[in-house]
Design an enzyme around this catalytic site. Structure first.
Site, short mmCIF file in Angstrom:
data_model
loop_
_atom_site.label_atom_id
_atom_site.label_comp_id
_atom_site.label_asym_id
_atom_site.label_seq_id
_atom_site.Cartn_x
_atom_site.Cartn_y
_atom_site.Cartn_z
N CYS A 90 0.83 -1.21 0.00
CA CYS A 90 0.00 0.00 0.00
C CYS A 90 0.86 1.25 0.00
O CYS A 90 0.46 2.28 -0.55
CB CYS A 90 -0.97 -0.02 1.18
SG CYS A 90 -0.19 -0.33 2.78
N HIS A 109 -1.49 0.96 7.80
CA HIS A 109 -1.95 1.02 6.41
C HIS A 109 -1.71 2.42 5.86
O HIS A 109 -1.86 3.41 6.57
CB HIS A 109 -3.44 0.66 6.34
CG HIS A 109 -3.99 0.63 4.95
ND1 HIS A 109 -3.48 -0.19 3.97
CD2 HIS A 109 -5.00 1.32 4.37
CE1 HIS A 109 -4.15 -0.01 2.86
NE2 HIS A 109 -5.08 0.91 3.07
#
Length: 958
Positions: free
Chosen positions: A98, A347
């Site tokens: 990510c 994240h």
């Protein structure tokens, strides 16, 4: 007894009163259970396998009534993979990539960078499209950007670029380090382009200039060391907004004492001042907020969850020196977010402004969300993604400002003059790249059509099957007196489970030696009407068919001989299996002997115990003998045989225990079984009652804590955590665990009856040994369990001249003598150096590089390169040979500066214990490695040592 066994026993009960010559068709039908009543829907929780007329619970529930057509397939709507109009394309997260996806989206929205990449020479434009494979980083980015711009897909796969870079898709890396290394690699690649306008694209877009200016305090000589930057790394600790961060970055620094500056005019080290002068700023200004820092105390990299305020419009004019003609007003164009409180997990997402429309979008891997009203909306999930121990309130932001505790990089674009030329914002995809995109779009459309066709076919087949099942299931039950057939139960289940294809009906395994339905197989088959059977065979074929004429009278007669007329005898099933195995083994031996004796044989003769096999014969039928020497109460472990069969078995096993069918099971075992059932019932009732009275304790809800004393009470009670754990085990499995009877508080007391823990020690670690109870819970526990000694902690609040104070006492009082002994033993245990390990970490501050020496910590930093070393095992209080540090790190003893927890280790005669170096300690090593000139320092500042995670990747290949 299980229902199936009850049905089987009932099917043959008639053999007790019927003679062999009196067997009629009605007896055969009883053996095949033809006339058992059919079960009705709702009466059976699951199918009755012993009843061939039970057609409930075989999978029909899924087909009766209305069914959503989506139940006929497991194929998602392919259009859900299609790109929505007027939005952007996402990127697939390949596992832990990510952080890569966020930067790719930011760089894609840099129109000048995208336009320049499209102009790069591509040597592979001539081969056919099917043979095209990107090779260089530029080619990978070209193709990826073209797909992001014109793909029909909702998201695309960046694995080509990720593989080309050699990144580990399963390991999350330092996002800030990735940004620096990738731009450096891209700059190096573009510098080899023939077009001079492309060679310095990265410098034009991202490169600014500053200089280190040092002024001698003695002579006033000023020296400047010019340098370039591609991003400004701003410390956020102790700062509240972006202006404070930039101001600190540029502030003057004093060089004195050990850090004095060598002045060329004075020709000696002098005190001086040093500061950074900012000369020029690039069109794209990358501001790295240093959220991930190395914590010297823990040896880990940690994340700073500090709120930082930053403006939508940033004026860099006050920070610039020299060139005042350049534009200094910048507009926020991207915010990169790390959601999570740990530096090692979390994240990454990006908020990016569309340069063409001014709209803000949130890029979260495959998912893209457009913000309303052309406004940046960070949202609570970005700012407070996880619970933080010291949760601070989000400060209020003025209009035009944003505030985040998770933003780690801000991208500002210089404010351009109004430009009405549409070509400025329109970036055209080159023809050869567009052909590749069209090819990929064509593949996507083909896949969508294929998925849609497969989905439609599955739905059509499912609907047809739905109608078929509804029609046939109503016809399945066989009515009394009408023709019927038997169908295997497993086939019927698969027919109802499978919404599409079904194999033909195979009855071969259900036939006896006479070619009819075997009586033992009736439990695995179902009796259906002739009409239903006819339709099933027409549609699915198969056979041989088994109708009412397939009931085998011969097999029933043979079974009658085994279990029928006359007195029966109980035989252990395990004994029968052993006997069968023994007989098969002897048969193989006899066959082997026959081959070596010219084919002469006397048939199978099972030897007596005198001739061998004595162990098997001595134990025959003992598997149904209980510990009291009587017939076992476990009916499922034995079966009834006729007197003829038993007499034959007794010829082989003449010492076997004998039990007639009228023999009663062991009364002692029956009594014990009943007592066990009664005890289990009592345990269940006891567990249920205790659970209901102490429900919050069982579920660990609404628990009191000492860190924040609960309101409404001045006393809490203490019990050992061991007691609570054992009690919970009993509540969860009352029939498998023993009930708890005693609280066992003496575990927490010393031999004198005093309490062993203080209020402070319970807060700081000793609390892991105890459980806190509310007074109401203690009242219940005192009633339900034996309490050897109550233990409580009391809170006293009073107001004095100096203000309100709070004191805590325990009952019983703390035994300070035993407490001191306990602490002394703890410290002594800590200094148990036998076969102990001590770790060394090398820290090079000037180069801002940490060499990690602890395997368990896996500490890493955006400015860290890891190296592991441990001192050999140490025996007793004898110190290790620290000269080994010289061999491990190539640092001579006179250049070694050792410290632990910030305290220098300078006394060479001291022991490990006196220095506070306990087993598993981490000793920091700082080597005296002075930097001779500022040019070397500048190189170190510009090119940080990368994380271990990027070693061996394409990011460092250049």
């Amino acid at each position: 007894m299980a229902p199936r066994l009850q049905l089987e026993k009932a099917a043959w009960r008639w053999v007790e009163t019927v003679k062999p010559e009196e067997i009629r068709q009605e007896h055969v039908e009883l053996a095949y259970r033809v006339n058992l009543p059919a079960c009705k829907r709702g009466t059976c929780r699951r199918n009755c396998k012993g009843n061939p007329n039970c057609l409930v619970g075989i999978g029909e529930q899924a087909w009766l009534g209305d069914i959503d057509e989506n139940a006929f397939h497991n194929i998602d709507d392919p259009n859900s993979e299609r790109r929505d109009k007027n939005t952007f394309v996402g990127l697939t997260n390949l596992g832990a990539t990510c952080y890569v996806n966020t930067f790719l989206q930011v760089w894609f929205h840099n129109l000048e960078l995208r336009r320049s990449l499209y102009q790069c020479h591509n040597s592979r434009t001539s081969p056919s499209l099917s043979e095209y494979e990107p090779q260089s980083i530029c080619e990978h980015l070209q193709y990826l950007f073209a797909l992001l711009q014109n793909s029909n897909r909702k998201y695309i796969d960046p694995s080509g670029l990720v593989k080309a870079l050699g990144l580990d898709t399963g390991q999350q890396q330092d996002a800030q380090e990735f940004s620096k290394l990738f731009l450096s690699l891209l700059e190096d690649t573009l510098s080899k382009q023939k077009n001079p306008n492309l060679q310095n694209v990265i410098q034009r877009q991202f490169c600014g200039q500053f200089s280190y200016v040092t002024v001698c305090n003695e002579c006033g000589r000023s020296s400047a060391l010019p340098s370039r930057f591609y991003e400004l790394e701003l410390n956020i600790q102790g700062n509240k907004n972006l202006t404070e961060c930039v101001t600190e970055f540029l502030k003057e620094e004093k060089l004195d004492e050990d850090n004095r500056y060598f002045c060329e005019s004075c020709q000696t080290k002098q005190s001086a001042t040093r500061r950074i002068r900012l000369h020029s700023i690039p069109p794209t200004l990358n501001l790295q907020l240093m959220r991930f820092v190395f914590d010297r105390q823990t040896g880990h990299k940690k994340k700073l969850n500090t709120f930082i305020s930053f403006p939508e419009q940033l004026d860099m004019g006050p920070f610039l020196e020299g060139k005042q003609d350049q534009r200094c007003v910048y507009e926020l164009s991207a915010v990169l977010i790390h959601r999570g409180i740990s530096a090692y997990s979390g994240h990454y997402i990006a908020h990016v402004k569309d340069a063409r429309t001014g709209d803000w979008y949130k890029f979260n891997d495959e998912e893209i969300e457009k913000m309303e009203g052309k406004k940046l909306q960070l949202g609570t999930e970005e700012d407070i993604a996880e619970t933080v121990k010291s949760q601070t309130r989000k400060p209020k932001c003025s209009k035009g400002y944003h505030c985040s505790r998770n933003a780690y990089m801000l991208v500002y674009k210089v404010q351009e003059e109004e430009n009405t030329d549409p070509s400025w914002t329109n970036v055209e995809v080159p023809a050869f790249l567009q052909r590749l995109v069209d090819q990929d779009n064509h593949k996507f459309e083909e896949w969508c059509n294929e998925m849609a066709d497969m989905r439609k076919q599955s739905v059509d087949k499912g609907k047809a099957k739905h109608e078929e099942v509804k029609e046939l299931y109503e016809l399945l039950p066989a009515r009394d007196g009408e023709p019927y057939e038997f169908i295997p139960l497993d086939w019927l289940k698969k027919w109802l489970e499978d919404s599409t294809a079904t194999k033909e009906i195979d009855n071969a395994l259900f036939l006896c030696s006479h070619g009819k339905l075997h009586p033992d197989k009736v439990a695995d088959s179902k009796r259906v009407s002739l009409q239903a059977a006819q339709l099933l065979y027409e549609r699915y074929s198969g056979g041989p068919r088994m109708d009412g004429a397939s009931l085998c009278r011969e097999c029933v007669g043979q079974r009658f001989g085994l279990f029928g007329f006359g007195e029966g005898y109980w035989v252990g099933k395990a004994s029968l299996r052993s006997w069968r195995q023994l007989a098969l083994e002897q048969l193989e031996e006899d066959e082997h002997e026959t081959k070596h004796s010219n084919g002469q044989t006397n048939g199978l003769v099972l030897h007596s115990s005198k001739e061998g096999n004595g162990d098997e014969m001595k134990t025959f039928n003992e598997d149904i003998v209980c510990c009291h020497g009587s017939l076992s109460i476990l009916e499922t472990e034995r079966k009834l045989v006729s007197s003829e069969v038993w007499c034959k078995l007794r010829e082989y096993f003449f010492k076997a225990p004998e039990f007639t069918q009228n023999q009663e099971s062991c009364q002692q075992c029956l009594t014990l079984e009943q007592e066990e059932k009664d005890n289990e019932a009592v345990s269940k009732m006891m567990a249920m009652d205790q659970k209901n009275q102490l429900l919050n304790l069982f579920n660990e809800k609404n628990r009191p804590t000492l860190n924040k004393w609960p309101q409404g009470t001045d006393v809490l009670y203490i019990v050992p955590l061991f007691f609570v754990d054992e009690w919970r085990k009993f509540i969860r499995r009352p029939t498998k665990s023993s009930p708890v009877s005693n609280v066992g508080n003496t575990l927490l007391l010393c031999p004198h009856g005093g309490f062993m823990f203080t209020y402070d020690s319970l807060i700081n670690g000793d609390g892991q040994h105890v459980a806190l109870l509310w007074p109401s819970e203690w009242e219940v526990i005192s009633r339900l369990f034996i309490v050897d000694q109550p233990i409580s902690i009391h809170c006293f609040k009073e107001t004095t001249l100096s203000g309100p104070t709070t004191q805590y006492t325990t009952q019983p009082d703390i035994c300070w003598e035993c407490r001191e002994s306990f602490l002394f033993q703890q410290q002594r245990d800590l200094r148990e150096y036998t076969q102990a390990t001590i770790y060394i970490r090398k820290v090079i501050e000037d180069q801002r590089m940490i060499k990690e020496a602890v395997p368990e910590l896996n500490a890493s930093s955006s400015e860290a390169e890891e190296e592991k070393e441990e001192i050999p095992k140490v025996d007793g209080e004898k110190d290790p040979d620290f000269s080994q540090i010289m061999h491990a790190f190539s640092v001579a003893p006179f250049d070694q500066n050792l410290s632990i927890d910030g305290k220098s280790l300078t006394d060479d005669s001291a022991t490990l214990g006196s220095l506070g170096v306990i087993p598993e300690s981490i000793v920091c090593l700082k080597a005296d490695e002075p930097i001779a000139d500022y040019a070397a320092m500048d190189d170190v500042y510009q090119v940080r040592m990368p994380e271990e995670g990027f070693k061996g990747t394409g990011l460092l290949g250049h």
